[in-house]
Design an enzyme around this catalytic site. Structure first.
Site, PDB file in Angstrom:
ATOM      1  N   TYR A   1     -15.367   3.369   6.860  1.00 17.95           N
ATOM      2  CA  TYR A   1     -13.929   3.378   7.132  1.00 17.95           C
ATOM      3  C   TYR A   1     -13.649   4.019   8.488  1.00 17.95           C
ATOM      4  O   TYR A   1     -12.918   3.462   9.321  1.00 17.95           O
ATOM      5  CB  TYR A   1     -13.203   4.124   6.016  1.00 17.95           C
ATOM      6  CG  TYR A   1     -11.728   4.338   6.250  1.00 17.95           C
ATOM      7  CD1 TYR A   1     -10.847   3.263   6.265  1.00 17.95           C
ATOM      8  CD2 TYR A   1     -11.212   5.619   6.431  1.00 17.95           C
ATOM      9  CE1 TYR A   1      -9.486   3.448   6.469  1.00 17.95           C
ATOM     10  CE2 TYR A   1      -9.850   5.828   6.633  1.00 17.95           C
ATOM     11  CZ  TYR A   1      -8.998   4.739   6.655  1.00 17.95           C
ATOM     12  OH  TYR A   1      -7.655   4.935   6.852  1.00 17.95           O
TER      13      TYR A   1
ATOM     14  N   ASP B   1       1.695  -9.187   1.774  1.00 16.99           N
ATOM     15  CA  ASP B   1       0.459  -8.663   1.189  1.00 16.99           C
ATOM     16  C   ASP B   1      -0.207  -9.807   0.437  1.00 16.99           C
ATOM     17  O   ASP B   1       0.274 -10.947   0.477  1.00 16.99           O
ATOM     18  CB  ASP B   1       0.737  -7.474   0.272  1.00 16.99           C
ATOM     19  CG  ASP B   1      -0.384  -6.438   0.328  1.00 16.99           C
ATOM     20  OD1 ASP B   1      -1.558  -6.832   0.151  1.00 16.99           O
ATOM     21  OD2 ASP B   1      -0.093  -5.252   0.536  1.00 16.99           O
TER      22      ASP B   1
ATOM     23  N   LYS C   1     -12.214   2.342  11.990  1.00 18.72           N
ATOM     24  CA  LYS C   1     -11.009   2.832  12.644  1.00 18.72           C
ATOM     25  C   LYS C   1     -11.266   3.154  14.126  1.00 18.72           C
ATOM     26  O   LYS C   1     -10.401   2.915  14.976  1.00 18.72           O
ATOM     27  CB  LYS C   1     -10.458   4.053  11.911  1.00 18.72           C
ATOM     28  CG  LYS C   1      -9.785   3.721  10.584  1.00 18.72           C
ATOM     29  CD  LYS C   1      -8.616   2.769  10.778  1.00 18.72           C
ATOM     30  CE  LYS C   1      -7.939   2.395   9.475  1.00 18.72           C
ATOM     31  NZ  LYS C   1      -6.842   1.422   9.685  1.00 18.72           N
TER      32      LYS C   1
ATOM     33  N   GLY D   1       0.806  -1.219   0.000  1.00 19.59           N
ATOM     34  CA  GLY D   1       0.000   0.000   0.000  1.00 19.59           C
ATOM     35  C   GLY D   1       0.838   1.266   0.000  1.00 19.59           C
ATOM     36  O   GLY D   1       2.080   1.223   0.009  1.00 19.59           O
ATOM     37  N   GLN D   2       0.150   2.399   0.019  1.00 22.66           N
ATOM     38  CA  GLN D   2       0.821   3.700  -0.053  1.00 22.66           C
ATOM     39  C   GLN D   2       1.828   3.883   1.073  1.00 22.66           C
ATOM     40  O   GLN D   2       2.977   4.274   0.840  1.00 22.66           O
ATOM     41  CB  GLN D   2      -0.216   4.831  -0.012  1.00 22.66           C
ATOM     42  CG  GLN D   2       0.390   6.225  -0.143  1.00 22.66           C
ATOM     43  CD  GLN D   2      -0.613   7.332   0.112  1.00 22.66           C
ATOM     44  OE1 GLN D   2      -1.612   7.132   0.791  1.00 22.66           O
ATOM     45  NE2 GLN D   2      -0.335   8.511  -0.422  1.00 22.66           N
TER      46      GLN D   2
ATOM     47  N   ILE E   1      -2.427  11.583   3.212  1.00 29.94           N
ATOM     48  CA  ILE E   1      -1.004  11.364   2.955  1.00 29.94           C
ATOM     49  C   ILE E   1      -0.677  11.670   1.497  1.00 29.94           C
ATOM     50  O   ILE E   1      -1.309  11.145   0.583  1.00 29.94           O
ATOM     51  CB  ILE E   1      -0.606   9.920   3.294  1.00 29.94           C
ATOM     52  CG1 ILE E   1      -0.805   9.667   4.800  1.00 29.94           C
ATOM     53  CG2 ILE E   1       0.841   9.651   2.904  1.00 29.94           C
ATOM     54  CD1 ILE E   1      -0.553   8.242   5.225  1.00 29.94           C
TER      55      ILE E   1
END
Length: 316
Positions: A140, A35, A144, A12-13, A170
């Protein structure tokens, strides 16, 4: 014995950059990237791991005698709204799997990435404090909040050393946008370098907290390396970079690309953004483990343009 670290969601990022930073810091032989599939540019030890499969996580932890886990796998905000039940199931199940493996095998430290998506209408939008009431309106964000509470539960109940930060949006050049509401701030730089008109899904004056990828990764490592007695927050720490709008980014880009064009076509992500903070109070992270960002808007823009130009010159 060296510390062996497992990174779940390494493609991922954040995962890509964090894995490289951890390899540089602790040695490639001590970092296990994982992953759903191996990426083409993977460098070092890689294991295919579906984090919904707790037995597979156990296998890797036992095989490598893992001491720390960084759990980064998740479906992000905008993508999450397209499949809310799947998002809830994946985000929560994978995290509970990690916590259970960590409990069973006495993992020394676990990292959990939270987000500014945990905040909703009840939180002050300016200088949002760490202890604001959390009432998110995206699945989401809900997942979280749930994850933060499970982190604290496992710390209090089992003594597990779980640490977490709430990432702002980000901005990074190492990967393409991944389905977040703040991802326009990545895509806009790609379009500028490619000399294309950018269509923004937010209004030009929508201010959101952002952070450059290098600062985000550094914060992640800093909170994990802080002495245990310094970690006072066991849900998640706010961290701040800079707060900015599409118009402000556009203005900086035009310093380098005067003819850069942007058009605004807000979609459902505008409603999400309007419930998130405009700025973040990260004083607790500053006080407890010395957090401080290094990048401002100009240094972000300059770095993004330079790195993306190099990437596209290779591709094109």
């Amino acid at each position: 014995m060296d510390t062996v670290i497992l990174v779940i969601g390494a493609n991922g990022q954040v995962g890509r950059v964090l894995t490289k930073a951890l390899q540089d810091r602790y040695g490639k032989e001590n970092i296990i990237a994982s992953d759903l599939k191996k990426s083409e540019d993977s460098d070092g030890i890689f294991e295919v791991v579906d984090a919904t499969d707790i037995d597979r996580i156990k296998e890797v932890v036992i095989q490598y005698q893992v001491a720390e886990i960084y759990h980064l796998a998740a479906i992000l905000s905008a993508k999450g709204e397209e499949a809310p039940l799947r998002t809830w199931d994946l985000n929560v199940k994978t995290w509970l799997n990690v916590l259970e493996v960590a409990r069973i095998y006495s993992i020394e430290k676990v990292f959990y990435p939270s987000s500014i998506a945990v905040f909703g209408k009840a939180a002050p939008r300016d200088n949002t404090p760490n202890n604001a009431y959390l009432d998110p309106m995206t699945v989401y964000g809900i997942s979280k909040v749930d994850g933060e509470n499970w982190a604290q539960y496992y710390h209090v109940k089992y003594g597990l050393d779980v640490r977490s930060i709430r990432y702002p949006g980000i901005i990074g050049y190492q990967s393409l946008p991944g389905g977040g509401t703040t991802d326009y701030a990545v895509d806009i730089y790609h379009k500028a370098v490619l000399n294309k008109t950018f269509t923004c899904f937010l209004n030009e004056d929508t201010i959101l907290p952002m952070i450059f990828i290098d600062d985000a990764v550094r914060a992640t490592i800093e909170v994990m390396e802080a002495p245990i007695e310094n970690i006072k927050v066991r849900t998640s720490y706010n961290i701040a970079g800079i707060s900015l709008s599409p118009r402000e980014i556009t203005s900086e880009i035009r310093e380098l690309y005067p003819d850069f064009e942007i058009e605004y076509k807000p979609d459902f992500r505008q409603e999400i953004a309007e419930e998130w903070p405009r700025s973040i109070d990260d004083s607790e992270a500053q006080m407890d483990w010395g957090w401080k960002p290094e990048y401002d808007l100009w240094s972000i823009t300059e770095t993004m343009i330079r790195e993306l130009k190099d990437q596209y010159e290779v591709i094109l």
